[in-house]
Design a protein around this motif. Structure first.
Motif, PDB file in Angstrom:
ATOM      1  N   GLU A 120       0.822  -1.084   0.079  1.00  0.00           N
ATOM      2  CA  GLU A 120      -0.038   0.040  -0.078  1.00  0.00           C
ATOM      3  C   GLU A 120       1.013   1.235  -0.002  1.00  0.00           C
ATOM      4  OE1 GLU A 120      -3.345   2.109   2.900  1.00  0.00           O
ATOM      5  OE2 GLU A 120      -3.203  -0.016   2.639  1.00  0.00           O
ATOM      6  N   GLY A 121       0.685   2.030  -0.942  1.00  0.00           N
ATOM      7  CA  GLY A 121       1.354   3.493  -0.946  1.00  0.00           C
ATOM      8  C   GLY A 121       0.851   4.184  -1.918  1.00  0.00           C
ATOM      9  N   VAL A 122       1.681   5.439  -2.125  1.00  0.00           N
ATOM     10  CA  VAL A 122       1.343   6.444  -2.855  1.00  0.00           C
ATOM     11  C   VAL A 122       2.109   6.343  -4.172  1.00  0.00           C
ATOM     12  CG1 VAL A 122       1.288   8.982  -3.245  1.00  0.00           C
ATOM     13  CG2 VAL A 122       0.942   8.269  -0.894  1.00  0.00           C
ATOM     14  N   VAL A 123       1.164   6.633  -5.343  1.00  0.00           N
ATOM     15  CA  VAL A 123       2.016   6.423  -6.655  1.00  0.00           C
ATOM     16  C   VAL A 123       2.770   7.512  -6.804  1.00  0.00           C
ATOM     17  CG1 VAL A 123       1.617   6.403  -9.157  1.00  0.00           C
ATOM     18  CG2 VAL A 123       0.335   5.224  -7.597  1.00  0.00           C
ATOM     19  N   GLU A 124       4.082   7.376  -6.813  1.00  0.00           N
ATOM     20  CA  GLU A 124       5.280   8.277  -7.063  1.00  0.00           C
ATOM     21  C   GLU A 124       5.469   8.688  -8.570  1.00  0.00           C
ATOM     22  OE1 GLU A 124       8.942   7.760  -5.019  1.00  0.00           O
ATOM     23  OE2 GLU A 124       8.431   8.569  -3.252  1.00  0.00           O
ATOM     24  N   ASP A 125       5.988   7.520  -9.343  1.00  0.00           N
ATOM     25  CA  ASP A 125       6.185   7.667 -10.460  1.00  0.00           C
ATOM     26  C   ASP A 125       5.605   6.385 -11.381  1.00  0.00           C
ATOM     27  OD1 ASP A 125       7.701   8.606 -12.680  1.00  0.00           O
ATOM     28  OD2 ASP A 125      10.027   8.140 -11.779  1.00  0.00           O
ATOM     29  N   VAL A 126       5.541   6.316 -12.756  1.00  0.00           N
ATOM     30  CA  VAL A 126       5.427   5.488 -13.468  1.00  0.00           C
ATOM     31  C   VAL A 126       6.395   5.521 -14.785  1.00  0.00           C
ATOM     32  CG1 VAL A 126       3.607   4.354 -14.677  1.00  0.00           C
ATOM     33  CG2 VAL A 126       3.026   5.567 -12.837  1.00  0.00           C
ATOM     34  N   GLY A 127       6.981   4.571 -15.051  1.00  0.00           N
ATOM     35  CA  GLY A 127       7.518   4.389 -16.121  1.00  0.00           C
ATOM     36  C   GLY A 127       7.293   3.169 -17.220  1.00  0.00           C
ATOM     37  N   GLU A 128       8.104   2.852 -17.924  1.00  0.00           N
ATOM     38  CA  GLU A 128       7.815   1.782 -18.972  1.00  0.00           C
ATOM     39  C   GLU A 128       7.894   0.725 -18.376  1.00  0.00           C
ATOM     40  OE1 GLU A 128       6.551   0.479 -22.446  1.00  0.00           O
ATOM     41  OE2 GLU A 128       6.979   2.518 -22.144  1.00  0.00           O
ATOM     42  N   TRP A 184       6.846  -0.292 -15.019  1.00  0.00           N
ATOM     43  CA  TRP A 184       7.014  -0.175 -13.551  1.00  0.00           C
ATOM     44  C   TRP A 184       6.339   0.902 -12.949  1.00  0.00           C
ATOM     45  CZ3 TRP A 184       9.371   4.088 -11.697  1.00  0.00           C
ATOM     46  CH2 TRP A 184       9.938   4.894 -12.646  1.00  0.00           C
ATOM     47  N   VAL A 185       6.153   0.703 -11.884  1.00  0.00           N
ATOM     48  CA  VAL A 185       5.503   1.714 -10.896  1.00  0.00           C
ATOM     49  C   VAL A 185       6.394   1.795  -9.494  1.00  0.00           C
ATOM     50  CG1 VAL A 185       3.691   0.226  -9.844  1.00  0.00           C
ATOM     51  CG2 VAL A 185       3.513   2.774  -9.852  1.00  0.00           C
ATOM     52  N   ALA A 186       6.452   2.986  -9.074  1.00  0.00           N
ATOM     53  CA  ALA A 186       7.216   3.383  -8.061  1.00  0.00           C
ATOM     54  C   ALA A 186       6.203   3.740  -6.946  1.00  0.00           C
ATOM     55  CB  ALA A 186       8.424   4.325  -7.992  1.00  0.00           C
ATOM     56  N   LEU A 187       5.878   3.245  -5.832  1.00  0.00           N
ATOM     57  CA  LEU A 187       5.091   3.583  -4.811  1.00  0.00           C
ATOM     58  C   LEU A 187       5.874   4.130  -3.584  1.00  0.00           C
ATOM     59  CD1 LEU A 187       2.534   0.730  -4.345  1.00  0.00           C
ATOM     60  CD2 LEU A 187       2.404   2.742  -5.526  1.00  0.00           C
ATOM     61  N   VAL A 208       9.757  -0.379  -6.089  1.00  0.00           N
ATOM     62  CA  VAL A 208       9.523  -0.457  -7.310  1.00  0.00           C
ATOM     63  C   VAL A 208       9.155  -1.680  -7.675  1.00  0.00           C
ATOM     64  CG1 VAL A 208      10.769  -0.232  -9.651  1.00  0.00           C
ATOM     65  CG2 VAL A 208      11.524   1.074  -7.908  1.00  0.00           C
ATOM     66  N   VAL A 209       7.709  -1.648  -8.546  1.00  0.00           N
ATOM     67  CA  VAL A 209       7.013  -2.745  -8.736  1.00  0.00           C
ATOM     68  C   VAL A 209       6.921  -3.071 -10.316  1.00  0.00           C
ATOM     69  CG1 VAL A 209       4.710  -4.018  -8.449  1.00  0.00           C
ATOM     70  CG2 VAL A 209       5.675  -2.632  -6.692  1.00  0.00           C
ATOM     71  N   MET A 238      13.497 -11.414 -14.422  1.00  0.00           N
ATOM     72  CA  MET A 238      12.893 -10.233 -14.275  1.00  0.00           C
ATOM     73  C   MET A 238      11.268 -10.743 -14.173  1.00  0.00           C
ATOM     74  SD  MET A 238      14.389  -7.211 -14.327  1.00  0.00           S
ATOM     75  CE  MET A 238      15.626  -6.378 -15.255  1.00  0.00           C
ATOM     76  N   ASP A 239      10.867 -11.890 -14.959  1.00  0.00           N
ATOM     77  CA  ASP A 239       9.747 -12.372 -15.014  1.00  0.00           C
ATOM     78  C   ASP A 239       9.081 -12.747 -13.359  1.00  0.00           C
ATOM     79  OD1 ASP A 239       9.458 -11.776 -17.399  1.00  0.00           O
ATOM     80  OD2 ASP A 239       9.727 -13.886 -18.215  1.00  0.00           O
ATOM     81  N   ALA A 240      10.133 -13.171 -12.714  1.00  0.00           N
ATOM     82  CA  ALA A 240       9.748 -13.543 -11.322  1.00  0.00           C
ATOM     83  C   ALA A 240       9.838 -12.518 -10.404  1.00  0.00           C
ATOM     84  CB  ALA A 240      10.627 -14.414 -11.054  1.00  0.00           C
ATOM     85  N   LEU A 241      10.160 -11.360 -10.890  1.00  0.00           N
ATOM     86  CA  LEU A 241      10.347  -9.953  -9.794  1.00  0.00           C
ATOM     87  C   LEU A 241       8.877  -9.457  -9.457  1.00  0.00           C
ATOM     88  CD1 LEU A 241      12.433  -8.661  -8.445  1.00  0.00           C
ATOM     89  CD2 LEU A 241      12.430  -7.210 -10.299  1.00  0.00           C
ATOM     90  N   LEU A 242       8.782  -9.404  -8.093  1.00  0.00           N
ATOM     91  CA  LEU A 242       7.522  -8.879  -7.699  1.00  0.00           C
ATOM     92  C   LEU A 242       7.737  -7.265  -7.219  1.00  0.00           C
ATOM     93  CD1 LEU A 242       5.979 -11.737  -5.729  1.00  0.00           C
ATOM     94  CD2 LEU A 242       5.540 -11.174  -8.066  1.00  0.00           C
ATOM     95  N   ALA A 243       8.568  -7.145  -6.563  1.00  0.00           N
ATOM     96  CA  ALA A 243       9.242  -5.762  -5.977  1.00  0.00           C
ATOM     97  C   ALA A 243      10.448  -5.579  -5.434  1.00  0.00           C
ATOM     98  CB  ALA A 243       8.055  -5.360  -4.763  1.00  0.00           C
ATOM     99  N   VAL A 244      10.803  -4.468  -5.681  1.00  0.00           N
ATOM    100  CA  VAL A 244      12.258  -4.192  -4.970  1.00  0.00           C
ATOM    101  C   VAL A 244      12.194  -3.088  -3.956  1.00  0.00           C
ATOM    102  CG1 VAL A 244      14.331  -3.190  -5.586  1.00  0.00           C
ATOM    103  CG2 VAL A 244      13.192  -4.401  -7.217  1.00  0.00           C
ATOM    104  N   ARG A 245      12.364  -3.719  -2.813  1.00  0.00           N
ATOM    105  CA  ARG A 245      12.254  -2.547  -1.654  1.00  0.00           C
ATOM    106  C   ARG A 245      13.504  -2.117  -0.903  1.00  0.00           C
ATOM    107  NH1 ARG A 245       7.536  -5.770   1.534  1.00  0.00           N
ATOM    108  NH2 ARG A 245       6.482  -4.039   1.738  1.00  0.00           N
ATOM    109  N   PRO A 246      13.853  -0.859  -1.110  1.00  0.00           N
ATOM    110  CA  PRO A 246      15.167  -0.521  -0.124  1.00  0.00           C
ATOM    111  C   PRO A 246      15.102  -0.802   1.359  1.00  0.00           C
ATOM    112  CG  PRO A 246      14.126   1.127  -1.280  1.00  0.00           C
ATOM    113  CD  PRO A 246      13.130   0.249  -1.548  1.00  0.00           C
ATOM    114  N   ARG A 247      16.131  -1.081   1.818  1.00  0.00           N
ATOM    115  CA  ARG A 247      16.146  -1.376   3.388  1.00  0.00           C
ATOM    116  C   ARG A 247      16.912  -0.350   4.093  1.00  0.00           C
ATOM    117  NH1 ARG A 247      12.433  -4.083   5.403  1.00  0.00           N
ATOM    118  NH2 ARG A 247      11.809  -5.801   3.980  1.00  0.00           N
TER     119      ARG A 247
END
Length: 181
Positions: free
Chosen positions: A62-70, A72-75, A85-86, A172-181
């Motif tokens: 759950e998050g606010v949409v920050e950016d959308v690219g080709e 992907w979406v960043a929340l 990044v999703v 890449m096909d198995a990637l669901l999200a990239v979350r910074p720690r």
């Protein structure tokens, strides 16, 4: 008098049929326009709104949409204050997505691909958690290819390379999200 009423009735019917035909044509045009909108277009139209994304069967963000690219979406995730990044292909369900859309041509930003965004994260050398269809991996992005990402895993979450760390390749096909720690 009688002919006047007949003509008035015919004129009324003609005007009614014209309005109905215009309404039907405009509805068809609206449907055709909506049929050309992509998920990315709709996500661009949701900029600044809070959405809930269901990725796979168990992961929910759950998050606010920050950016959308080709592709992907960043929340900006609420609570954690992180930019996640999703890939659009990982999204199974969306809650809160508005009907309005914003096509890529109307966007001020260049449509960077997912690989470009991941290479930027790799350059920053930050620790990330990759959510995949096979589970989560914590580490640093080592290399980003056309269809796969190499991760230097950090099994216990340390900030540096430790014994037991391994280089893992994630498709890449198995990637669901990239979350910074």
């Amino acid at each position: 008098m009688r002919f006047e009423r007949i003509f008035e009735d015919l004129e009324g019917r003609f005007a009614h049929h014209e309005r109905e035909e215009m309404r039907a044509v405009s509805e068809d045009l609206a449907r055709a326009e909506r049929a050309q909108l992509s998920l990315g277009d709709r996500l661009r139209g949701a900029g600044g709104r809070t959405l809930t994304l269901h990725l796979g069967s168990v992961l929910r963000l759950e998050g606010v949409v920050e950016d959308v690219g080709e592709g992907w979406v960043a929340l900006h995730e609420e609570g954690g204050g992180r930019r996640t990044v999703v890939p659009l292909t990982a999204i199974a369900l969306l809650e809160g997505l508005p009907v309005r859309a914003r096509p890529a041509e109307e966007s001020l930003r260049s449509p960077l691909g997912l690989g470009s965004v991941l290479r930027t994260i790799a350059r920053d050398r930050g620790v990330v958690r990759l959510e995949t269809t096979a589970g989560g991996v914590m580490g640093r992005l080592a290399t980003v290819g056309a269809d796969a990402v190499d991760v230097r895993s950090l099994p216990t979450g340390e900030s540096g390379t430790v014994p037991g760390s391994a280089r893992i390749t994630v498709a890449m096909d198995a990637l669901l999200a990239v979350r910074p720690r």
